[in-house]
Design a protein around this motif. Structure first.
Motif, PDB file in Angstrom:
ATOM      1  N   GLN A   5     -29.767   2.491  -5.714  1.00  0.00           N
ATOM      2  CA  GLN A   5     -28.559   3.570  -5.454  1.00  0.00           C
ATOM      3  C   GLN A   5     -29.007   5.173  -5.527  1.00  0.00           C
ATOM      4  N   ILE A   6     -28.711   5.933  -4.342  1.00  0.00           N
ATOM      5  CA  ILE A   6     -29.001   7.049  -4.319  1.00  0.00           C
ATOM      6  C   ILE A   6     -27.834   7.882  -4.041  1.00  0.00           C
ATOM      7  N   SER A   7     -27.692   8.928  -4.892  1.00  0.00           N
ATOM      8  CA  SER A   7     -26.396   9.922  -4.502  1.00  0.00           C
ATOM      9  C   SER A   7     -26.622  11.360  -5.272  1.00  0.00           C
ATOM     10  N   ILE A   8     -25.916  12.207  -4.681  1.00  0.00           N
ATOM     11  CA  ILE A   8     -25.938  13.614  -5.283  1.00  0.00           C
ATOM     12  C   ILE A   8     -25.172  13.832  -6.512  1.00  0.00           C
ATOM     13  N   SER A   9     -25.887  14.477  -7.397  1.00  0.00           N
ATOM     14  CA  SER A   9     -24.866  14.922  -8.670  1.00  0.00           C
ATOM     15  C   SER A   9     -23.805  15.757  -8.262  1.00  0.00           C
ATOM     16  N   THR A  10     -22.613  15.193  -8.428  1.00  0.00           N
ATOM     17  CA  THR A  10     -21.264  15.875  -8.271  1.00  0.00           C
ATOM     18  C   THR A  10     -20.538  16.135  -9.409  1.00  0.00           C
ATOM     19  N   PRO A  11     -20.213  17.456  -9.440  1.00  0.00           N
ATOM     20  CA  PRO A  11     -19.441  17.850 -10.820  1.00  0.00           C
ATOM     21  C   PRO A  11     -17.909  17.345 -10.631  1.00  0.00           C
ATOM     22  N   GLN A  12     -17.580  16.528 -11.443  1.00  0.00           N
ATOM     23  CA  GLN A  12     -16.128  15.899 -11.334  1.00  0.00           C
ATOM     24  C   GLN A  12     -14.949  16.858 -12.096  1.00  0.00           C
ATOM     25  N   PRO A  13     -13.922  17.240 -11.774  1.00  0.00           N
ATOM     26  CA  PRO A  13     -13.051  18.203 -12.440  1.00  0.00           C
ATOM     27  C   PRO A  13     -12.485  17.904 -13.861  1.00  0.00           C
ATOM     28  N   GLY A  14     -12.772  18.842 -14.810  1.00  0.00           N
ATOM     29  CA  GLY A  14     -12.340  18.346 -16.337  1.00  0.00           C
ATOM     30  C   GLY A  14     -13.727  18.269 -16.876  1.00  0.00           C
ATOM     31  N   GLU A  16     -17.892  19.742 -18.181  1.00  0.00           N
ATOM     32  CA  GLU A  16     -18.607  20.916 -18.232  1.00  0.00           C
ATOM     33  C   GLU A  16     -19.197  21.330 -17.099  1.00  0.00           C
ATOM     34  N   PHE A  17     -19.925  20.334 -16.212  1.00  0.00           N
ATOM     35  CA  PHE A  17     -20.569  20.459 -15.108  1.00  0.00           C
ATOM     36  C   PHE A  17     -19.463  21.524 -14.131  1.00  0.00           C
ATOM     37  N   TYR A  18     -18.707  20.790 -13.931  1.00  0.00           N
ATOM     38  CA  TYR A  18     -17.641  21.201 -12.921  1.00  0.00           C
ATOM     39  C   TYR A  18     -17.204  22.758 -13.228  1.00  0.00           C
ATOM     40  N   GLU A  23     -17.451  28.307 -12.262  1.00  0.00           N
ATOM     41  CA  GLU A  23     -17.451  29.880 -12.778  1.00  0.00           C
ATOM     42  C   GLU A  23     -18.641  30.751 -12.161  1.00  0.00           C
ATOM     43  N   LYS A  24     -19.922  30.078 -11.816  1.00  0.00           N
ATOM     44  CA  LYS A  24     -20.990  30.635 -11.265  1.00  0.00           C
ATOM     45  C   LYS A  24     -21.077  30.944  -9.679  1.00  0.00           C
ATOM     46  N   GLY A  25     -19.911  30.233  -9.304  1.00  0.00           N
ATOM     47  CA  GLY A  25     -19.560  30.229  -7.557  1.00  0.00           C
ATOM     48  C   GLY A  25     -20.325  29.479  -6.679  1.00  0.00           C
TER      49      GLY A  25
END
Length: 91
Positions: A5-14, A16-18, A23-25
């Protein structure tokens, strides 16, 4: 291993990554239907643009498909691979 499986890391609401990318824009999308790392990149970093990330993902998918073909060919299942690719392309 016979699948990857290949996917792009996606920040999920709620998460810390999101919060960090927002915050950084770096977050370039508010449409939650695009929060799918298998199909979209929603983050664009100053030195690593979303278009570049998407190109790398597509390249990785082509490599995976190439090795998947070799694996199936060696097992005598090349026709299964051909059907898989045909369906994947919308056939």
């Amino acid at each position: 291993m016979d699948n990857t499986q290949i996917s792009i890391s996606t920040p999920q609401p709620g998460t810390e990554f999101y919060n960090l990318v927002k915050e950084k824009g770096y977050l370039g999308e508010d449409d939650y239907s695009k929060f799918d790392g298998g199909n979209f990149c929603i983050v664009s970093y100053p030195n690593y643009r979303k278009e570049e990330i998407e190109k790398i993902k597509e390249f990785a998918l082509r490599i995976r498909d190439h090795f998947y073909f070799i694996y199936r060919f060696k097992k005598g299942l090349w026709l299964n691979w051909l059907i898989y690719v045909f369906k994947k392309q919308g056939g």
